[in-house]
Design a protein around this motif. Structure first.
Motif, mmCIF file in Angstrom:
data_model
loop_
_atom_site.group_PDB
_atom_site.id
_atom_site.type_symbol
_atom_site.label_atom_id
_atom_site.label_comp_id
_atom_site.label_asym_id
_atom_site.label_seq_id
_atom_site.Cartn_x
_atom_site.Cartn_y
_atom_site.Cartn_z
ATOM 1 N N ASP A 252 0.830 -1.208 0.000
ATOM 2 C CA ASP A 252 0.000 0.000 0.000
ATOM 3 C C ASP A 252 0.870 1.266 0.000
ATOM 4 O O ASP A 252 1.994 1.258 0.492
ATOM 5 C CB ASP A 252 -0.871 -0.011 1.268
ATOM 6 N N LYS B 31 4.577 -1.541 4.807
ATOM 7 C CA LYS B 31 4.930 -0.169 4.419
ATOM 8 C C LYS B 31 5.764 0.488 5.524
ATOM 9 O O LYS B 31 6.778 1.141 5.264
ATOM 10 C CB LYS B 31 3.642 0.622 4.120
ATOM 11 N N GLU B 32 5.328 0.260 6.778
ATOM 12 C CA GLU B 32 6.071 0.846 7.911
ATOM 13 C C GLU B 32 7.496 0.296 7.968
ATOM 14 O O GLU B 32 8.460 1.036 8.149
ATOM 15 C CB GLU B 32 5.352 0.546 9.237
ATOM 16 N N LYS C 227 -0.163 2.760 4.129
ATOM 17 C CA LYS C 227 -0.422 2.065 5.401
ATOM 18 C C LYS C 227 -0.013 0.586 5.381
ATOM 19 O O LYS C 227 0.301 0.043 4.315
ATOM 20 C CB LYS C 227 -1.903 2.203 5.786
#
Ligand code: PA5
Length: 448
Positions: A178, A185-186, A181
């Motif tokens: 994404d 991704k983090e 989010k």
């Protein structure tokens, strides 16, 4: 024309009047696809419709650059993903190259797909291969939280760090997820992986023409420009709701007509083993899009003539709930002439001088006549050949037909609520925090 819908073998099962009778339904279904109204369920997942034209050109160039880098610094690419985050890429590579791609690839990395099961055996084998060679990882998850790829990624990331150290490991990880989010991704942002985006409005099973499919496909040396060109031409060709002139809408209509006549199982059939994974991609696309609210055609598949020696008996004489959709290619990837043998000890001289593709075509003709005699309706999709352009064309054709067919069926083709049930149970049984109550009730059922 790259694809032609041949209805010759359907005439005793579906009449012109049957098709004319659903003309209005097809138009309504088609309109829902382009509708922005909230009444068109799934209307926030229509992004794939214009993708062959509106794709992110900057990202497309980055995909090519990343593929080139992986080609230079890696013997192996490990692609981690499940469902829509893996099937399309694998199908495209086998379709355009070969199901034996990893054995015959010379100038491009071998590609292994993991994180699409929880088998320790499968993961161990690929980890062992990667220990002895240079490798990169493309981890793909739209949600960024799916268990199967997350577990695999933890293991391959650890091996990368062990081999190359944290900094170089990060440079060998490509995350497709994404835009903003999700756990993946983090991680990508905090650890500095190069990222590619799964657009918000494109669901997993409709995502093969985004970075999800394109990066692994490009690494295999498949021409992604030609793939997108095929999809673009298909998009233009399928851009109307006319059930008579638009083969894509006609295929969707015929499927629903056959379902209403009691044919609730579709077998996608090909005479080319390199089509095997396209069958798997098709089954996910149609199964997850249509199988809901106690509705849907059960998608199954076969490779002939191989499976004529396993499933052939059932198709010919078993329960009469089947129809077949046969994908044939007008031009084989290559051919072999069968030589004459002076002794004719195997009795095969009656086909001497003929090519294997000719023999294969007679297997197709013989089978389709036998099966239609056995009350199995047959739809034929004629495709020019097994190359990038035709694949792009076919992918878009099948995606759009699936969406129209799903709306005709009266379901939202773009959600998959049923997939969550097993996940919840699995989390509960594994002791994930927040699932304690469900865990107790499941354990009672298992123990009792
Ligand atoms: O079509 C779908 O949406 C699903 O099959 C997903 O592709 C699959 O569940 C994987 O999900 P994710 O990419 O979020 O890990």
């Amino acid at each position: 024309m790259a694809i032609k819908l041949n209805c010759k073998y359907l005439s005793s099962f579906v009449s012109e009047a049957d098709i004319a009778a659903v003309e209005g339904e097809v138009k309504d279904a088609y309109e829902k696809l382009y509708s922005k109204k909230a009444t068109a369920a799934g209307n926030d997942f229509h992004g794939w419709l214009n993708l062959p034209e509106n794709y992110d050109k900057e990202e497309f160039a980055r995909i090519k650059a990343a593929a080139e880098k992986i080609n230079k610094d890696s013997d192996v690419l490990v692609v981690i993903g499940i469902g829509g985050s893996y099937l399309g890429a694998r199908a495209a590579i086998e379709f355009c190259k070969s199901k034996n791609y990893n054995v015959i690839a010379k100038d491009t990395p071998k590609i292994f797909f993991v994180g699409n099961s929880l088998s320790p055996t499968e993961i161990s084998e690929v980890l062992a291969i990667c220990k002895n060679c240079d490798f990169s990882v493309n981890v793909i998850s739209k949600s960024g939280t799916t268990t199967e790829p997350a577990v695999a990624f933890r293991l391959f990331k650890a091996l990368l760090v062990e081999k190359y150290g944290e900094k170089e490991a990060a440079g060998r990880i490509y995350a497709t997820t994404d835009k903003v989010k999700g756990t993946l991704k983090e991680m990508a942002d905090s650890e500095g992986y190069q990222t590619f985006v799964v657009p918000d409005d494109v669901g997993g099973r409709f995502s093969v023409l985004t970075a999800v499919g394109l990066l692994p496909i490009a690494v295999a040396g498949v021409d992604i420009d030609a793939l997108m060109k095929g999809a673009f031409d298909s998009m233009k060709k399928c851009e109307n709701a006319d059930v008579l002139s638009n083969d894509c809408c006609k295929y969707a209509a015929i499927r629903n007509i056959l379902l209403r006549k009691g044919k609730n199982v579709e077998m996608m059939v090909s005479y080319e083993p390199d089509y095997t994974m396209m069958n798997e991609w098709f089954k996910q696309l149609y199964g997850e899009s249509e199988g809901k609210n106690n509705k849907g055609i059960f998608p199954s598949s076969a490779i002939y003539s191989t499976d004529l020696h396993s499933l052939g008996q059932y198709v010919q004489e078993g329960q009469r709930q089947l129809f077949e959709t046969v994908v044939i290619f007008n031009e084989p990837k290559c051919d072999i002439v069968i030589d004459k043998d002076e002794n004719n000890s195997d009795g095969l001289n009656f086909i001497a001088g003929k090519t294997m593709s000719y023999v294969n075509s007679k297997a197709f003709e013989g089978t389709i006549l036998a099966h239609t005699d056995g009350d199995v309706p047959n739809i034929v999709l004629e495709v020019d050949k097994m190359d990038e352009y035709n694949l792009g064309y076919l992918i878009y054709f099948l995606e759009k037909a699936c969406a129209v067919s799903g709306y005709m069926l009266g379901v939202n083709p773009f959600d998959q609520p049923g997939v969550e049930s097993y996940k919840k149970n699995m989390f509960a049984l594994l002791g994930k925090p927040g699932y304690e109550e469900l865990a107790d009730s499941l354990k009672k059922r298992i123990d009792g």
